[in-house]
Design a protein around this motif. Structure first.
Motif: not given
Length: 508
Positions: A227-249, A317-320
């Motif tokens: 998770t942190n390895y992939a995140l580090s590459i995404a951040l390097k390319h200008g993506f902003r980190f977000v933690t998401t709700p796992d419950v949606v409408r 996020g967690r995917s169900f």
């Protein structure tokens, strides 16, 4: 989309109020950490999807062939009905406009008339016009609901380079890594995981049921490192980190192109986990199947300035997944499970920038997987694998010798304006921006470019953790002289993200 899906959408819309007021958003931004986008926020209640009936009507032959090539469950005659109802909508709208104008003229006339008898006659005429206007308004609302229900079943258009046909027609765009090692049953990740004491499917089955699992020790640490390895590459390319709700409408999932229930199956099955509520007036909630859904919803009902685009976020996020009806080898072990961690890339961009954005997503994903040292390939997926929302889709597959086949570890989809029209994600053009011609438009008539067009959205998997663990275990397992698993070779790129030490891990 099935008729049940349309009923679900209609039910959601009937419970909502559609009048909303635009207002300027706060100066701070929840999307960019450096430069705050100018965004016009609206109320939290989403209006009905705004579909392009004109383009549908003008390109009915293309739309019909496109739905056939994608094997979309489009009812017979649906496109012809869209054209017919759209023409009727325009006729009723014109008639309603004339009636309203006539009422306005009567009001002006009333103010000028002095004679009581003449005033009474005008009042009687006004009463008749009021009834006619009310009747036309009701007819128009009913017709618009029918028109929307039909048009929602039409899939997105398809990129001209997409291969036609089923999954087997996929085109390999590139291959990466070393040559695949020979397929072997002794490399099955379930057997290796049990032998090393890092996977426990039996406890998962006892606590929850089949296709649930425990990651223990090194496997749990591997999840965190990936998770942190992939995140580090995404951040390097200008993506902003977000933690998401796992419950949606459920409505948000529908607008993103996901079908919570499949009524076409026999018997009908659920594709998502639904959360029961004792209050029927509350919106229906589901467990999110992917962070793509809450990430898309995060931008819903907003207008951005073109200068701040693209907006790039990476969500954890967690995917169900209910995965109803899944059978065979794909259900074995970690390959197809009901819950997993997933890091998702999501982009909102202008309508002329989405093809370039898709290639950039592919490049980020390739960089992530090349660092994991297993063989993988990139596929241009064929028309029957695009689902409802994708204009084009790339899949990435890793070689999994224990399974004896390639297995999907990632996908990237350009959804053009399919999701944005349903979620109302728009942007205000800069004065210097030239008109964009939609890639699917087959109309010979010139169309005026709207000042506030719908944005394009894209999504791509940065790390679907269980699939990556399968690939790493099956390619990196070490065996003793008797053929028993004794450890794992893991890529050194993960070592900076690893906690603690391990006697079974060797960094390579």
């Amino acid at each position: 989309m099935s008729s049940s899906l349309l009923r679900s959408l209609s039910h959601c819309f009937q419970r909502q109020h559609f009048n909303f007021v635009s207002q300027h958003g706060p100066r701070g931004s929840r999307f960019l950490s450096v430069k705050a986008p100018e965004v016009h926020c609206v109320t939290t209640v989403l209006p009905k999807p705004r579909l392009d009936y004109r383009t549908i009507s003008e390109s009915i032959v293309y739309k019909s062939h496109n739905a056939f090539n994608r094997k979309a469950p489009l009812p017979i005659g649906a496109l012809q009905l869209v054209v017919r109802h759209y023409d009727e909508q325009k006729r009723l709208s014109n008639e309603l406009g004339l009636k309203r104008h006539a009422r306005s003229n009567l009001g002006e006339k009333m103010r000028k008339v002095k004679d009581p008898l003449e005033k009474q006659a005008i009042l009687e005429e006004a009463k008749l016009l009021k009834v006619e206007v009310t009747d036309l308004e009701q007819k128009l609302v009913t017709l618009e609901d029918i028109l929307l229900g039909l048009a929602l079943q039409i899939p997105n258009d398809t990129h001209p380079d997409v291969p036609l046909g089923p999954e087997e027609a996929a085109v390999v765009l590139s291959t990466h890594g070393s040559d695949p090692i020979a397929a072997s049953g002794k490399r099955d990740h379930m057997d290796i995981g049990r032998a090393l004491g890092i996977l426990d499917f039996e406890a998962g089955a006892t606590v929850t049921g089949s296709s649930w699992y425990y990651l223990l020790g090194e496997a749990a640490l591997l999840e965190m490192a990936l998770t942190n390895y992939a995140l580090s590459i995404a951040l390097k390319h200008g993506f902003r980190f977000v933690t998401t709700p796992d419950v949606v409408r459920a409505d948000i999932a529908l607008r993103c192109g996901f079908q919570p229930r499949d009524q076409n199956a026999d018997p009908p099955v659920s594709q998502m986990y639904h959360i029961a509520s004792s209050n029927p007036s509350h919106p229906e909630l589901v467990l999110s199947g992917t962070a793509e859904i809450p990430l898309g919803g995060m931008f819903a009902n907003q207008i951005f300035t073109e200068q701040v685009l693209p907006l790039k976020v990476v969500g954890l996020g967690r995917s169900f997944r209910a995965e109803a009806g899944a059978r065979g080898a794909d259900t074995r072990g970690l390959y197809r499970v009901h819950q997993f961690s997933k890091l998702e890339l999501f982009v909102v961009c202008s309508e002329d920038a989405s093809e370039q954005a898709m290639e950039e997503l592919r490049s980020v994903q390739t960089e992530i997987f090349e660092g994991l040292n297993f063989p993988f390939r990139v596929l241009d997926m064929p028309s029957e694998e695009l689902g409802a929302s994708a204009y084009r889709k790339y899949d990435m597959e890793a070689w999994m010798p224990g399974r004896g086949t390639w297995g999907e570890i990632s996908s990237t989809s350009n959804c053009t304006d399919y999701q944005a029209r349903r979620l109302h994600i728009r942007y205000r053009r800069s004065s210097s921006t030239p008109k964009h011609t939609p890639p699917s438009s087959l109309s010979a008539q010139a169309q005026s470019a709207p000042a506030i067009p719908f944005a394009h959205t894209l999504n791509g998997t940065a790390a679907a953790i269980p699939r990556l663990i399968v690939a790493l275990i099956e390619n990196g397992a070490k065996f003793d002289e008797e053929g028993k698993p004794v450890g794992l070779d893991l890529p050194s790129t993960l070592k900076p993200f690893w906690h603690g030490t391990s006697s079974i891990i060797r960094w390579t």
